[in-house]
Design a protein around this motif. Structure first.
Motif, PDB file in Angstrom:
ATOM      1  N   UNK A 165      -6.877 -12.234   6.424  1.00  0.00           N
ATOM      2  CA  UNK A 165      -5.709 -12.234   5.683  1.00  0.00           C
ATOM      3  C   UNK A 165      -5.555 -13.096   4.204  1.00  0.00           C
ATOM      4  N   UNK A 166      -6.221 -14.080   4.358  1.00  0.00           N
ATOM      5  CA  UNK A 166      -6.255 -14.788   3.138  1.00  0.00           C
ATOM      6  C   UNK A 166      -7.621 -15.328   2.633  1.00  0.00           C
ATOM      7  N   UNK A 179     -10.562 -11.494  -3.537  1.00  0.00           N
ATOM      8  CA  UNK A 179      -9.168 -12.216  -2.612  1.00  0.00           C
ATOM      9  C   UNK A 179      -8.007 -11.345  -3.235  1.00  0.00           C
ATOM     10  N   UNK A 180      -7.874 -11.097  -4.589  1.00  0.00           N
ATOM     11  CA  UNK A 180      -6.478 -10.818  -5.323  1.00  0.00           C
ATOM     12  C   UNK A 180      -6.424  -9.261  -5.250  1.00  0.00           C
ATOM     13  N   UNK A 195      -5.207  -5.740  -4.293  1.00  0.00           N
ATOM     14  CA  UNK A 195      -3.952  -5.434  -3.691  1.00  0.00           C
ATOM     15  C   UNK A 195      -4.275  -4.655  -2.466  1.00  0.00           C
ATOM     16  N   UNK A 196      -5.306  -3.637  -2.792  1.00  0.00           N
ATOM     17  CA  UNK A 196      -5.663  -2.458  -1.969  1.00  0.00           C
ATOM     18  C   UNK A 196      -6.894  -2.729  -1.213  1.00  0.00           C
ATOM     19  N   UNK A 244      -3.152   0.530   2.129  1.00  0.00           N
ATOM     20  CA  UNK A 244      -4.152  -0.391   2.213  1.00  0.00           C
ATOM     21  C   UNK A 244      -3.642  -1.856   1.948  1.00  0.00           C
ATOM     22  N   UNK A 245      -2.423  -1.975   1.801  1.00  0.00           N
ATOM     23  CA  UNK A 245      -2.057  -3.457   1.051  1.00  0.00           C
ATOM     24  C   UNK A 245      -2.882  -4.512   2.110  1.00  0.00           C
ATOM     25  N   UNK A 246      -3.345  -5.433   1.075  1.00  0.00           N
ATOM     26  CA  UNK A 246      -4.158  -6.458   1.493  1.00  0.00           C
ATOM     27  C   UNK A 246      -3.044  -7.832   1.443  1.00  0.00           C
ATOM     28  N   UNK A 247      -2.842  -8.398   2.555  1.00  0.00           N
ATOM     29  CA  UNK A 247      -1.963  -9.481   2.590  1.00  0.00           C
ATOM     30  C   UNK A 247      -2.291 -10.505   1.602  1.00  0.00           C
ATOM     31  N   UNK A 248      -3.631 -10.791   1.378  1.00  0.00           N
ATOM     32  CA  UNK A 248      -3.984 -11.953   0.680  1.00  0.00           C
ATOM     33  C   UNK A 248      -3.810 -11.919  -0.969  1.00  0.00           C
ATOM     34  N   UNK A 249      -3.434 -10.610  -1.241  1.00  0.00           N
ATOM     35  CA  UNK A 249      -3.155 -10.455  -2.745  1.00  0.00           C
ATOM     36  C   UNK A 249      -1.645 -10.864  -3.185  1.00  0.00           C
ATOM     37  N   UNK A 250      -1.645 -11.429  -4.484  1.00  0.00           N
ATOM     38  CA  UNK A 250      -0.506 -11.920  -4.853  1.00  0.00           C
ATOM     39  C   UNK A 250       0.237 -10.599  -5.357  1.00  0.00           C
ATOM     40  N   UNK A 251      -0.207  -9.619  -5.547  1.00  0.00           N
ATOM     41  CA  UNK A 251       0.449  -8.470  -5.987  1.00  0.00           C
ATOM     42  C   UNK A 251       1.181  -7.909  -4.705  1.00  0.00           C
ATOM     43  N   UNK A 252       0.621  -7.937  -3.621  1.00  0.00           N
ATOM     44  CA  UNK A 252       1.446  -7.605  -2.347  1.00  0.00           C
ATOM     45  C   UNK A 252       2.514  -8.541  -2.287  1.00  0.00           C
TER      46      UNK A 252
END
Lengths: 344, 519
Positions: free
Chosen positions: A40-41, A161-162, A164-165, B180-188
Motif C-alpha cells: 500500500x505505502x 512509490x509515487x 499512480x498506476x 491500476x490505481x496505486x494507493x501509495x501515490x499522492x496522485x491517487x
C-alpha cells in the motif's frame, strides 16, 4: 554462494545491510508467501518487493522491520535454490560499479563517452535523452572528475512509490522497469527521482526502421512511445542472456562493472572481482546516500588517473551522438571497409 | 453571549426561542415558503407589510438577470467563448504534436498547468469552506454571498481538475488511474480527494438552490423558453416549501456543511503532498500541508470578494451586498494574509538560516535571481500591500478592499508559480540547471482556463439566481421574528452590531441558525 551472509557493500551506511536482508529476506518471503508486487505505502511497497526479491536472498532491501529481525539473530539462510529469471526465484540481484579511477570521460581518446553512445545505440534512445549521462564534477581544488549517471535502481525507489498506476515497478532481479503500455505520462516519478535519471518523450520519438514490428517488452522498450517516461533499465534484456550491459560492454577503459549481490561478484568483462571486497577496499560510495534511497550503483573515487588523465585536465566530455548518427557512421565504416577489401 | 441574553430574557424559557421560531416559521411565517409569501403573510397580519415588499424587491432583483439579457452580456460571453475555443485549439495542437509544444522539458517537467492546478484548487476553497464555516458559525451576514462562494468552488474545481489532465502525456490512458490505481501515490490521493470534493460541493451548491429553483419554476413560467422551465421543474424536485421539506432541506445542508470542511482541508493537503512527498529542495517541507490549506483559504476569500464586487456592480445588487459584506470578508482576508505571511516567513527562515546546499541556490534564485520579480511581487504586492489596504481605515473602502483582493489573487498565482518551477530548475546533478519559459500553447490554455472559469460562472448566473433569495428572505424573517419577540429589545436592524459580529457570535446568528440544527 557461500558469501551470502557477508558484508558486500563498502560504504559506511551500507555494511551489513545487504547481508542483513540476505538473512531475513528468506524469513519475510516465507512468512508473507505470495505478497503482491506492490504494497500500500512506500514502506510496505519495499516489504512487498522484498517478498519477491527476498526469495533471491541478499536483496539488500532493508526496512527497519527487517533490521529488527536481523538483530533478533535470524539464522543464516541456506543458499537460494536455483531458478530461472522471471519467476519469483531470481538468482541475480544486479548492481553497477563505476570505477572512476578508470573513467576519463573518453577525453584522452578524443571521443564522446563511449558508455553513453553504446547506450544510445543499444536502445535507440530518443533524441534529447541520455539514459546514461556523464557529468563533469568540479572538485574544490580546481580539478574535476567524470561521473556517469545511469538509473540508480534504488532499493527504496522514490519513483516507484509515487507512480499512480504502478507502471514503474521492480523486477525479480531488483531492476526498476517501466511498462510503457501503462504509463500515463504524469511525470510524478520524474519529480520524485533525486538523480534526474528519468526522461520523457515530449514529442513523437524517432524509432528505428522495423521497430513497429518489434515485440515491446519493459525489459527492452522498443518502439518508444510518445508521452511516456523512459530511463536506463540496466539492460535487463542483455543481463538476462548473460551479457554485460551496453555501457559496460562499450567502455573502452573497462571502468564499468556489472555486479551481482547474490553471487557477490562483479565483472567489467576483463576481470572478475569479489564485489563486497572490491567496494570495501576501494572506499566505494553511492550518490546521495543521505536520502536513504539505497541505490544499487556504486562509485569508486577517481579522476581517470589509471589512464593518464591529469588532475587539472580541464577538457569537457564530448556530447554523445544519437543512435541515428552512430548508425550512419557504422554504415560508412562498413562500406569503406568493404571498399578497401575489394580494392585489396 | 452578550447579544443573546436580552432576547432570552424576554422569552419564557431558554429553549423557547428556538421552538417558537421553528413553530412560527412553519405555521405562520411563510416567507421561506416562497410561493405563498405575499398572500398568507399579509393575511396573517403578522409580518409588517415592509417585509413582503422587501422580499418582492429582492426577488425582482435576483430573477431579473434570468429573463433579461443585455447586449453586453452576449459580447462578454462571446469573448469568453472565443478565448476558450482558442485554448481548445491550442490543446488540439498539443494532442497532435505532444507536450513538446510546451516549454516543459526533462529538467523542468511541470510548469503553468500544474501552477494553474494548484491555483484553481486553491480558490475552490473560497466557496464551500468559507460558506460552510460561516453557516456553521451562524454568521447572519453570509446569506447574500454564500451562493457565489459555492459556485466559485464548483467552477474552480472543474477548471482546476482539468489542468493535470491537460498536463498528462497520455490523456488517452486516463482510465488507467482507475484500473491500476496505486494507493501509495499522492496522485491517487488527489484523485480521490478532489472527486469527493467536487461531488460534495455540487451537492452543497444544489441543496440551497432548490427553493430558488422552485421559485424560478413558479415565477418565470411563460417568461422563459420551455426547456428552461422544464429544467427548473426537474431540478426543483417538487419543492413546495412545506415545513417538512424545509426541515429536510435544512438537515441536508447541515450535514453537508459539516462534511465539506474536512474534505476541503484534505484536498489542499494532498495537493501540497504531490510536492512535499519528494526530496527536492523547496518541496521537501513538513509544513506544506497546512501552508497550502491556509494559502487556499486566503486566495479563496480574495476570489469571493472579487466575484462579489463584479456581480454587485453588473447585477445592481448594491442593496443586498453592502459595504458590510466587503468589510467582514476583508477582515477574514486580513487574518488569513497574516497567517499566510507567518507561514511564508517560517518556511523560508528555517531553510534560509541553515542554507543547505540545494536550498541555498533555491533561495538565491527566488529572492535575488531569476524569480525575484514574481517572488517579491507576491510577497509585497500580494501580501503586504493587501494587508495595509485592509488594515488602514482610510483605504478600507469597497474599492480598496477589491483592489486588495485582486492583488492577492495575482500574488497567489505567482506564489504557486514560484513553488512549482524553481524547485524543478534546481540542479539535482551537478550543473544541470533547467530553464523554463511557457510556450504559446501553455499561455493560451492558461488564458482559456481563466476564461472558462468566467464563462461557466456567467452561464450559471444566467440560469440560476446568484443570490440565495430564500435564505436572504429567511434572514429578514428571522430579524422580524426577533424584533417581535424582543419587542422593545431593539437592535433587530443590526445597526449596533459589534465588529466581531463578522465571526457570527451575535444573537441573530445563533437564533436563526437553529433552524438548520434542529434536524
Amino acid at each position: 554462494m557461500v558469501e551470502i551472509g557477508s558484508r558486500p557493500p563498502g560504504t559506511p551506511a551500507a555494511p551489513g545491510r545487504a547481508g542483513a536482508s540476505g538473512e531475513t529476506g528468506e524469513t519475510s518471503a516465507a512468512s508473507s508467501g505470495q505478497l503482491s508486487r506492490r504494497g500500500l505505502f512506500g514502506g510496505t511497497g519495499v516489504v512487498g518487493a522484498a517478498a519477491v526479491a527476498g526469495m533471491a536472498a541478499a536483496a539488500g532491501v532493508v526496512t527497519w522491520l527487517e533490521d529488527r529481525e536481523a538483530e533478533a539473530a535470524a539464522p543464516p539462510p541456506s543458499p537460494p535454490p536455483g531458478g530461472s529469471a522471471g519467476t519469483a526465484q531470481a538468482t541475480r540481484q544486479w548492481v553497477l560499479v563505476f570505477d572512476l579511477r578508470k573513467c576519463e570521460g573518453c577525453v584522452t581518446q578524443d571521443k564522446p563517452p563511449q558508455c553513453a553512445e553504446a547506450c544510445n545505440a543499444e536502445h535507440f534512445v530518443p533524441a534529447g535523452q541520455q539514459w546514461l549521462r556523464v557529468f563533469r564534477v568540479e572538485a574544490p581544488g580546481g580539478n574535476s572528475y567524470f561521473m556517469p549517471r545511469p538509473c540508480m535502481q534504488c532499493e527504496n525507489a522514490p519513483c516507484l512509490n509515487v507512480c499512480p498506476v504502478a507502471a514503474t515497478y521492480r523486477n525479480a532481479e531488483g531492476v526498476i522497469l517501466i511498462d510503457h503500455n501503462r504509463c500515463i505520462g504524469c511525470r510524478m516519478c520524474m519529480a520524485a527521482c533525486p538523480y534526474g535519471a528519468r526522461s520523457f518523450n515530449w514529442s513523437e520519438p524517432e524509432n528505428p526502421p522495423g521497430a513497429t514490428f518489434a515485440q515491446y517488452r519493459p525489459e527492452y522498450p522498443v518502439p518508444h512511445r510518445r508521452g511516456t517516461v523512459e530511463k536506463c533499465m540496466l539492460c535487463a534484456h542483455r543481463t538476462k542472456d548473460g551479457k554485460l550491459p551496453a555501457c559496460a560492454a562499450g567502455c573502452p577503459m573497462n571502468a564499468v562493472y556489472l555486479g551481482d549481490l547474490v553471487e557477490d561478484s562483479a565483472t567489467n568483462g576483463k576481470e572478475v572481482v569479489k564485489l563486497s571486497r572490491f567496494l570495501a577496499e576501494n572506499g566505494a560510495f553511492r550518490l546521495k546516500e543521505e536520502l536513504g534511497t539505497r541505490p544499487r550503483v556504486w562509485y569508486v573515487r577517481g579522476h581517470g588517473q589509471e589512464y593518464g588523465r591529469p588532475v587539472d585536465d580541464r577538457r569537457l566530455a564530448k556530447e554523445p551522438r544519437a543512435w541515428q548518427e552512430l548508425q550512419k557512421e557504422q554504415k560508412k565504416e562498413a562500406s569503406s571497409a568493404s571498399h578497401t577489401t575489394h580494392m585489396g | 453571549m452578550r447579544a443573546i441574553r436580552p432576547i432570552w430574557g424576554k422569552t419564557a424559557a431558554p429553549a423557547a426561542p428556538v421552538a417558537a421560531m421553528v413553530g412560527a416559521a412553519a405555521a405562520v411565517l411563510p416567507v421561506p415558503a416562497y410561493p405563498r409569501a405575499d398572500a398568507s403573510g399579509a393575511a396573517a397580519g403578522i409580518i409588517p407589510t415592509g417585509l413582503a415588499a422587501r422580499t418582492a424587491r429582492l426577488e425582482a432583483a435576483v430573477l431579473r438577470p434570468l429573463t433579461h439579457t443585455s447586449r453586453t452580456w452576449y459580447v462578454w460571453t462571446g469573448f469568453l467563448a472565443l478565448a476558450v475555443a482558442w485554448g481548445l485549439f491550442a490543446y488540439t495542437v498539443q494532442l497532435r504534436r505532444g507536450l513538446a509544444v510546451t516549454g516543459m522539458r526533462d529538467v523542468v517537467i511541470w510548469g503553468l498547468y500544474i501552477t494553474n492546478f494548484v491555483f484553481f484548487i486553491g480558490i475552490s476553497h473560497a466557496g464551500t469552506l468559507i460558506s460552510a464555516i460561516l453557516r456553521v458559525s451562524h454568521a447572519e451576514w453570509r446569506r447574500p454571498v454564500t451562493r457565489m462562494a459555492e459556485v466559485i468552488t464548483v467552477v474552480a474545481l472543474m477548471v482546476g481538475a482539468a489542468m493535470p489532465m491537460v498536463d498528462l502525456g497520455r490523456p488517452d490512458r486516463i482510465v488507467n488511474l482507475l484500473r491500476y490505481g496505486q494507493v501509495g501515490s499522492p496522485i491517487i490521493w488527489d484523485l480521490v480527494s478532489i472527486t469527493t470534493y467536487i461531488t460534495g460541493s455540487l451537492i452543497y451548491l444544489y441543496l440551497p438552490l432548490i427553493p430558488d429553483i422552485a421559485r424560478c419554476r413558479d415565477a418565470l413560467r411563460g417568461l422563459i423558453p420551455t426547456w428552461r422551465w422544464k429544467l427548473y421543474s426537474v431540478l426543483a424536485l417538487s419543492w413546495q416549501g412545506t415545513p417538512e421539506q424545509h426541515r429536510r432541506l435544512e438537515r441536508g445542508i447541515g450535514v453537508m456543511m459539516v462534511l465539506i470542511i474536512p474534505i476541503a482541508i484534505s484536498v489542499h493537503t494532498v495537493v501540497s503532498w504531490i510536492f512535499a512527498m519528494t526530496v527536492r529542495g523547496g518541496w521537501n517541507s513538513t509544513i506544506f500541508g497546512p501552508y497550502f490549506v491556509v494559502g487556499a483559504i486566503f486566495s479563496g476569500i480574495a476570489a469571493i470578494i472579487t466575484v462579489m464586487a463584479i456581480f454587485r456592480r453588473v447585477y445592481r445588487l448594491e442593496a443586498y451586498i453592502t459595504e458590510k459584506h466587503f468589510r467582514y470578508l476583508s477582515y477574514l482576508l486580513l487574518v488569513l494574509a497574516l497567517i499566510y505571511a507567518y507561514f511564508t516567513i517560517a518556511e523560508y527562515i528555517t531553510t534560509g538560516y541553515k542554507l543547505a546546499e540545494g536550498e541555498k541556490h533555491l533561495l538565491e534564485a527566488l529572492m535575488l535571481g531569476e524569480f525575484a520579480v514574481p517572488f517579491w511581487t507576491f510577497a509585497i504586492g500580494g501580501t503586504l500591500v493587501p494587508i495595509l489596504l485592509i488594515a488602514l481605515p482610510w483605504t478600507r473602502t469597497i474599492t480598496g478592499m477589491v483592489v486588495a483582493s485582486v492583488l492577492v489573487n495575482i500574488g497567489m498565482w505567482l506564489k504557486r508559480f514560484v513553488i512549482v518551477v524553481p524547485s524543478l530548475e534546481l540542479p539535482l546533478m551537478p550543473y544541470e540547471w533547467g530553464v523554463y519559459w511557457p510556450s504559446w500553447v501553455e499561455i493560451s490554455i492558461t488564458v482559456a482556463a481563466f476564461a472558462g472559469f468566467a464563462l461557466l460562472f456567467t452561464l450559471f448566473a444566467k440560469l440560476f439566481p446568484i443570490v440565495s433569495a430564500w435564505e436572504v428572505a429567511e434572514g429578514w424573517a428571522v430579524e422580524v421574528d426577533q424584533g417581535l419577540a424582543a419587542a422593545h429589545g431593539g437592535g433587530a436592524d443590526g445597526a449596533a452590531a459589534p465588529v466581531w459580529a463578522a465571526l457570527g457570535v451575535d444573537g441573530h446568528g445563533t437564533e436563526s441558525g437553529s433552524n438548520g440544527n434542529e434536524g
